[in-house]
Design an enzyme around this catalytic site. Structure first.
Site, PDB file in Angstrom:
ATOM      1  N   LYS A  41       5.415   8.726  27.220  1.00 32.75           N
ATOM      2  CA  LYS A  41       6.112   9.902  26.678  1.00 32.75           C
ATOM      3  C   LYS A  41       6.949   9.499  25.466  1.00 32.75           C
ATOM      4  O   LYS A  41       6.989  10.208  24.467  1.00 32.75           O
ATOM      5  CB  LYS A  41       7.012  10.546  27.745  1.00 32.75           C
ATOM      6  CG  LYS A  41       6.286  11.191  28.904  1.00 32.75           C
ATOM      7  CD  LYS A  41       5.360  12.322  28.504  1.00 32.75           C
ATOM      8  CE  LYS A  41       6.108  13.562  28.015  1.00 32.75           C
ATOM      9  NZ  LYS A  41       5.180  14.690  27.751  1.00 32.75           N
TER      10      LYS A  41
ATOM     11  N   TYR B 242       4.732   5.743  32.576  1.00 26.23           N
ATOM     12  CA  TYR B 242       4.833   7.183  32.257  1.00 26.23           C
ATOM     13  C   TYR B 242       5.854   7.417  31.146  1.00 26.23           C
ATOM     14  O   TYR B 242       5.535   8.018  30.111  1.00 26.23           O
ATOM     15  CB  TYR B 242       5.233   7.977  33.509  1.00 26.23           C
ATOM     16  CG  TYR B 242       5.744   9.372  33.195  1.00 26.23           C
ATOM     17  CD1 TYR B 242       4.912  10.334  32.631  1.00 26.23           C
ATOM     18  CD2 TYR B 242       7.079   9.718  33.448  1.00 26.23           C
ATOM     19  CE1 TYR B 242       5.385  11.610  32.324  1.00 26.23           C
ATOM     20  CE2 TYR B 242       7.552  10.987  33.148  1.00 26.23           C
ATOM     21  CZ  TYR B 242       6.707  11.932  32.585  1.00 26.23           C
ATOM     22  OH  TYR B 242       7.183  13.185  32.274  1.00 26.23           O
TER      23      TYR B 242
ATOM     24  N   THR C 170      10.700  14.210  28.308  1.00 22.38           N
ATOM     25  CA  THR C 170      11.466  14.005  29.530  1.00 22.38           C
ATOM     26  C   THR C 170      12.730  13.189  29.261  1.00 22.38           C
ATOM     27  O   THR C 170      12.779  12.416  28.297  1.00 22.38           O
ATOM     28  CB  THR C 170      10.577  13.260  30.554  1.00 22.38           C
ATOM     29  OG1 THR C 170      11.385  12.738  31.592  1.00 22.38           O
ATOM     30  CG2 THR C 170       9.841  12.081  29.933  1.00 22.38           C
ATOM     31  N   ASP C 171      13.709  13.336  30.143  1.00 18.72           N
ATOM     32  CA  ASP C 171      14.917  12.498  30.030  1.00 18.72           C
ATOM     33  C   ASP C 171      14.613  11.033  30.385  1.00 18.72           C
ATOM     34  O   ASP C 171      15.405  10.141  30.085  1.00 18.72           O
ATOM     35  CB  ASP C 171      16.052  13.040  30.925  1.00 18.72           C
ATOM     36  CG  ASP C 171      15.704  13.086  32.414  1.00 18.72           C
ATOM     37  OD1 ASP C 171      14.530  12.847  32.790  1.00 18.72           O
ATOM     38  OD2 ASP C 171      16.616  13.369  33.220  1.00 18.72           O
ATOM     39  N   GLU C 172      13.438  10.795  31.014  1.00 21.93           N
ATOM     40  CA  GLU C 172      13.131   9.431  31.472  1.00 21.93           C
ATOM     41  C   GLU C 172      12.916   8.468  30.306  1.00 21.93           C
ATOM     42  O   GLU C 172      12.964   7.250  30.501  1.00 21.93           O
ATOM     43  CB  GLU C 172      11.899   9.447  32.392  1.00 21.93           C
ATOM     44  CG  GLU C 172      12.129  10.327  33.607  1.00 21.93           C
ATOM     45  CD  GLU C 172      11.037  10.235  34.660  1.00 21.93           C
ATOM     46  OE1 GLU C 172      10.428   9.174  34.797  1.00 21.93           O
ATOM     47  OE2 GLU C 172      10.823  11.250  35.348  1.00 21.93           O
TER      48      GLU C 172
HETATM   49  N1  LIG Z   1       7.998  18.173  35.928  1.00 20.24           N
HETATM   50  C1  LIG Z   1       9.138  17.767  35.429  1.00 20.24           C
HETATM   51  O1  LIG Z   1      10.145  17.669  36.141  1.00 20.24           O
HETATM   52  C2  LIG Z   1       9.239  17.428  33.957  1.00 20.24           C
HETATM   53  C3  LIG Z   1      10.499  17.161  33.425  1.00 20.24           C
HETATM   54  C4  LIG Z   1      10.612  16.894  32.069  1.00 20.24           C
HETATM   55  C5  LIG Z   1       9.491  16.906  31.264  1.00 20.24           C
HETATM   56  N2  LIG Z   1       8.275  17.144  31.814  1.00 20.24           N
HETATM   57  C6  LIG Z   1       7.111  17.171  30.903  1.00 20.24           C
HETATM   58  O2  LIG Z   1       6.610  18.489  30.902  1.00 20.24           O
HETATM   59  C7  LIG Z   1       5.201  18.490  30.742  1.00 20.24           C
HETATM   60  C8  LIG Z   1       4.556  19.263  31.888  1.00 20.24           C
HETATM   61  O3  LIG Z   1       4.918  18.646  33.114  1.00 20.24           O
HETATM   62  P1  LIG Z   1       4.398  19.221  34.496  1.00 20.24           P
HETATM   63  O4  LIG Z   1       5.339  18.773  35.544  1.00 20.24           O
HETATM   64  O5  LIG Z   1       4.079  20.659  34.346  1.00 20.24           O
HETATM   65  O6  LIG Z   1       3.042  18.392  34.639  1.00 20.24           O
HETATM   66  P2  LIG Z   1       1.761  18.694  35.528  1.00 20.24           P
HETATM   67  O7  LIG Z   1       1.199  17.370  35.867  1.00 20.24           O
HETATM   68  O8  LIG Z   1       2.066  19.661  36.616  1.00 20.24           O
HETATM   69  O9  LIG Z   1       0.775  19.457  34.522  1.00 20.24           O
HETATM   70  C9  LIG Z   1       0.184  18.795  33.420  1.00 20.24           C
HETATM   71  C10 LIG Z   1      -0.987  19.625  32.949  1.00 20.24           C
HETATM   72  O10 LIG Z   1      -1.559  18.938  31.825  1.00 20.24           O
HETATM   73  C11 LIG Z   1      -2.979  18.935  31.963  1.00 20.24           C
HETATM   74  N3  LIG Z   1      -3.513  17.747  31.295  1.00 20.24           N
HETATM   75  C12 LIG Z   1      -3.313  16.445  31.627  1.00 20.24           C
HETATM   76  N4  LIG Z   1      -4.001  15.649  30.786  1.00 20.24           N
HETATM   77  C13 LIG Z   1      -4.643  16.473  29.905  1.00 20.24           C
HETATM   78  C14 LIG Z   1      -5.513  16.257  28.813  1.00 20.24           C
HETATM   79  N5  LIG Z   1      -5.902  15.022  28.451  1.00 20.24           N
HETATM   80  N6  LIG Z   1      -5.982  17.328  28.119  1.00 20.24           N
HETATM   81  C15 LIG Z   1      -5.617  18.588  28.465  1.00 20.24           C
HETATM   82  N7  LIG Z   1      -4.813  18.854  29.521  1.00 20.24           N
HETATM   83  C16 LIG Z   1      -4.335  17.808  30.224  1.00 20.24           C
HETATM   84  C17 LIG Z   1      -3.213  18.893  33.468  1.00 20.24           C
HETATM   85  O11 LIG Z   1      -4.520  19.380  33.793  1.00 20.24           O
HETATM   86  C18 LIG Z   1      -2.096  19.773  33.996  1.00 20.24           C
HETATM   87  O12 LIG Z   1      -2.509  21.133  34.071  1.00 20.24           O
HETATM   88  C19 LIG Z   1       4.781  17.029  30.697  1.00 20.24           C
HETATM   89  O13 LIG Z   1       4.605  16.670  29.345  1.00 20.24           O
HETATM   90  C20 LIG Z   1       5.942  16.280  31.306  1.00 20.24           C
HETATM   91  O14 LIG Z   1       6.067  15.001  30.751  1.00 20.24           O
HETATM   92  C21 LIG Z   1       8.122  17.419  33.135  1.00 20.24           C
END
Ligand SMILES: NC(=O)c1ccc[n+]([C@@H]2O[C@H](COP(=O)([O-])OP(=O)(O)OC[C@H]3O[C@@H](n4cnc5c(N)ncnc54)[C@H](O)[C@@H]3O)[C@@H](O)[C@H]2O)c1
Length: 336
Positions: A162, A158, A133-135
């Protein structure tokens, strides 16, 4: 190619699996996901019967289960999205963030090292793409943007978890020659996002006639990218990115939270008929700010644009409207 996608039942992961399945016919996908509250396997119904997709319920903090799976199903690559992803939850209880995001990533790296090192000392063709993430870069003032060389300065549990996982991935490239790539993306929006996140919350609360909570004065600024654009960027990086590199991904699309909420209310006014007293904006309610709330994130995505030819879509209004319609249907308010 046999690919493991972790966290494939979550927001970005489910969109990514559908994208890969539809656009890369030579890829076989194994989705591993713990199925936390944030997941929903029904999003993958369209490909459930495909012989190029399978699912395994697995917690990446469970090293033995991971080993068993990796030994049986030697993947040619990993796209790692599994994580605890909500900042507010990391403030209420940081522990799962450390286990899933840091320890889980470590376990995956170790199990990959174990199976991929069996193929000799040369740089491995098998790729580990880590989604971040950019965070991790911390917060900005009114000017500037995060580049890949901006020092990490995470401010929430969080983003700290990351950042920790990013450093581990980086070290496995430098120390063990693992073929890793890291991406750092800004806020995503689109279908399949959990109810707790900003855009689904605004839509749900507005349509239910409840106060729409906005932190502080809504002055915080975020860059927004349509999830399908992010998936396209991830596939581009996975197949074309340079090993050991990091790529920032962003939408060139900054909004103050309050402006974004107003914009969604305007779309709802048009899509659903006007809200209370003629405007859904009347439901906006400013609430106590999140502790340590980062003021502004902005991403300089020139590296991925220049080196890999990826560009974000500039169609925010239409993509946001499509997103609003998707949640209206999900929440049962699509009868306008
Ligand atoms: N949503 C955003 O805007 C955003 C932006 C930048 C980066 N990200 C990154 O992208 C990735 C996905 O984000 P998202 O928004 O889809 O998240 P989300 O919370 O919607 O989905 C995360 C998934 O990971 C699974 N999970 C969590 N812990 C787990 C574990 N211990 N073992 C197996 N599975 C596990 C959950 O069941 C869920 O299905 C993350 O790594 C997040 O940091 C998200």
């Amino acid at each position: 190619m046999k690919l493991i996608v972790t966290g494939g039942a979550g927001f970005i992961g489910s969109n990514l699996i559908l994208h890969l399945h539809d656009n890369y016919p030579n890829v076989e996908i194994l989705n591993i996901d713990k199925l936390t509250y944030a997941s929903d396997l029904s999003y993958l119904e369209p490909i459930k019967q495909s012989d190029r997709y399978r699912f395994k319920k697995l917690d990446i903090t469970d090293r033995e289960a991971l080993r068993d799976l990796f030994q049986k199903w030697h993947p040619d690559g990993i796209i790692h999205l599994a994580a605890e992803s909500h900042v507010d939850n990391s403030i209420k209880g940081p522990e799962p963030f450390v286990y899933s995001n840091v320890v889980g990533t470590f376990n995956l790296l170790e199990e990959c090292r174990l199976i991929w090192n069996q193929f000799g000392d040369d740089l491995k063709p098998q790729r580990f793409l880590h989604i971040s993430t950019d965070e991790v870069y911390g917060t900005l003032g009114d000017e500037g943007s995060f580049s890949e060389t901006t020092p990490y300065a995470p401010n929430s549990p969080y983003s700290a978890s990351k950042a920790g996982s990013d450093f581990l991935v980086r070290s496995y490239h430098h120390t063990f020659g693992m073929n890793t790539v890291i991406t750092n993306c800004s806020n995503n929006y689109g279908p399949h996002q959990h109810d707790e996140k900003l855009i689904p919350t605004v839509i749900r609360k507005a349509l239910s006639g409840e106060p729409i909570p906005v932190y502080g004065k809504g002055e915080n600024v975020r860059d927004w990218l349509f999830v399908e654009n992010h998936c396209n960027a991830l596939a581009t990086v996975f197949f074309k990115g340079k090993t050991g590199e990091q790529y920032n991904i962003g939408g060139d699309n900054e909004w103050k939270n309050i402006e974004l909420v107003n914009h969604i209310c305007d779309i709802l006014n048009q899509e659903k008929g006007e809200g209370p007293e003629g405007d859904y904006k009347n439901l906006i309610s400013f609430v106590t700010d999140r502790p340590g709330h980062d003021y502004r994130y902005a991403v300089d995505a020139s590296k991925i644009k220049k080196e890999l030819g990826w560009t974000p879509s500039q169609d925010f209004d239409n993509m946001l409207r499509e997103t609003v319609r998707w949640y209206m249907k999900k929440y049962g308010f699509n009868d306008a």
